[in-house]
Design a protein around this motif. Sequence first.
Motif, PDB file in Angstrom:
ATOM      1  N   TRP A  64      30.406  33.336  33.425  1.00 14.86           N
ATOM      2  CA  TRP A  64      30.794  34.594  34.066  1.00 14.86           C
ATOM      3  C   TRP A  64      32.297  34.772  33.911  1.00 14.86           C
ATOM      4  O   TRP A  64      33.070  33.873  34.212  1.00 14.86           O
ATOM      5  N   LYS A  65      32.718  35.948  33.477  1.00 14.96           N
ATOM      6  CA  LYS A  65      34.148  36.206  33.291  1.00 14.96           C
ATOM      7  C   LYS A  65      34.508  37.548  33.923  1.00 14.96           C
ATOM      8  O   LYS A  65      34.487  38.589  33.271  1.00 14.96           O
ATOM      9  N   PRO A  66      34.848  37.533  35.227  1.00  9.33           N
ATOM     10  CA  PRO A  66      35.294  38.774  35.860  1.00  9.33           C
ATOM     11  C   PRO A  66      36.754  39.043  35.533  1.00  9.33           C
ATOM     12  O   PRO A  66      37.590  38.146  35.581  1.00  9.33           O
ATOM     13  N   ILE A  67      37.066  40.254  35.169  1.00 16.89           N
ATOM     14  CA  ILE A  67      38.440  40.650  34.863  1.00 16.89           C
ATOM     15  C   ILE A  67      38.893  41.608  35.956  1.00 16.89           C
ATOM     16  O   ILE A  67      38.336  42.698  36.112  1.00 16.89           O
ATOM     17  N   SER A  68      39.895  41.201  36.733  1.00 16.59           N
ATOM     18  CA  SER A  68      40.330  42.017  37.865  1.00 16.59           C
ATOM     19  C   SER A  68      41.850  42.060  37.934  1.00 16.59           C
ATOM     20  O   SER A  68      42.544  41.238  37.344  1.00 16.59           O
ATOM     21  N   ARG A  69      42.351  43.058  38.661  1.00 20.70           N
ATOM     22  CA  ARG A  69      43.782  43.183  38.876  1.00 20.70           C
ATOM     23  C   ARG A  69      44.254  42.108  39.833  1.00 20.70           C
ATOM     24  O   ARG A  69      43.614  41.823  40.835  1.00 20.70           O
TER      25      ARG A  69
END
Length: 288
Positions: free
Chosen positions: A211-216
Amino acid sequence: MFKQMLAAAGVGGAEVDTELFTPGVQPGGLVEGVIRLRGGRVDQTVGQVAVEFITRVEREYSDGEERVADQAFGRVAVTGPFTLGAGRTAEFRFAAPVPLETPITFFDGHHLPGAAVALRTVVDLHGAVDSTDTDPIGIGALPAQHVVLDAVRRMGFPLLRTDVEAGRINRTPQRLPFYQELEFGRSPHFPRVNQLEVTFVAAEQGMAVVWKPISRAVCSVEPATGSGCSGSITPSWHTRIGPGRSTRACTGSAPSADPACTSRRNCGTSRLHPRPTSGWGDAAAPGW
């Protein structure tokens, strides 16, 4: 002699046509069919008749450019060597096992955007241009992949695209030189996550889910140092799904209250397993 020269250049040489009995299959299953050869104007020596799977793989080069090219994998020899007489015909049945890491092209009856897999028949002609035939094939999601993708869908993440990238993922049972990445857009339930990327690496003993969440990044300024941070945070979680248990590990520098980001722990008693099931009926992907 002139006919032999033309055959060597691929003109008037042997022709191949493959008929698939299984236009749709799951990773770990079998693709069955028949290969039909028709001799050309002269006798030709066939070194080998083989089938292999192909998919489109994105590769990044040292100049920073990304290029997409067909990548063959899972090659299976069918027959050979033998001599194919001029004008003669021959038929060969085959059953090709689908590697468990084969990219999926269908989920829940829908084609995944950007996903494509085909079966290519290769006839190795000595002293001549090889004869080939390519047939698109649908690859359906495994039961464990269905559960994960359905959960992502219920969390509100819309699927944007899929691609296959060259490279390897650490701490997974990966064997092929590439992996599929499914990219999802923003969910109204997780406003701080701009994008979510999911990768499956299936094996006989279980399946790894990355899983690779990309968030600020949201950082506070330290009064003593005045330091802060900006940009995006991209941690990645590795979930291992197998018979009886599932474990998680997290990599990356994102601050998190989740114990998985500091250690590996048991996450329950999930009994998902990436074995094929019968009765899957998704159609083949449109066009190769």
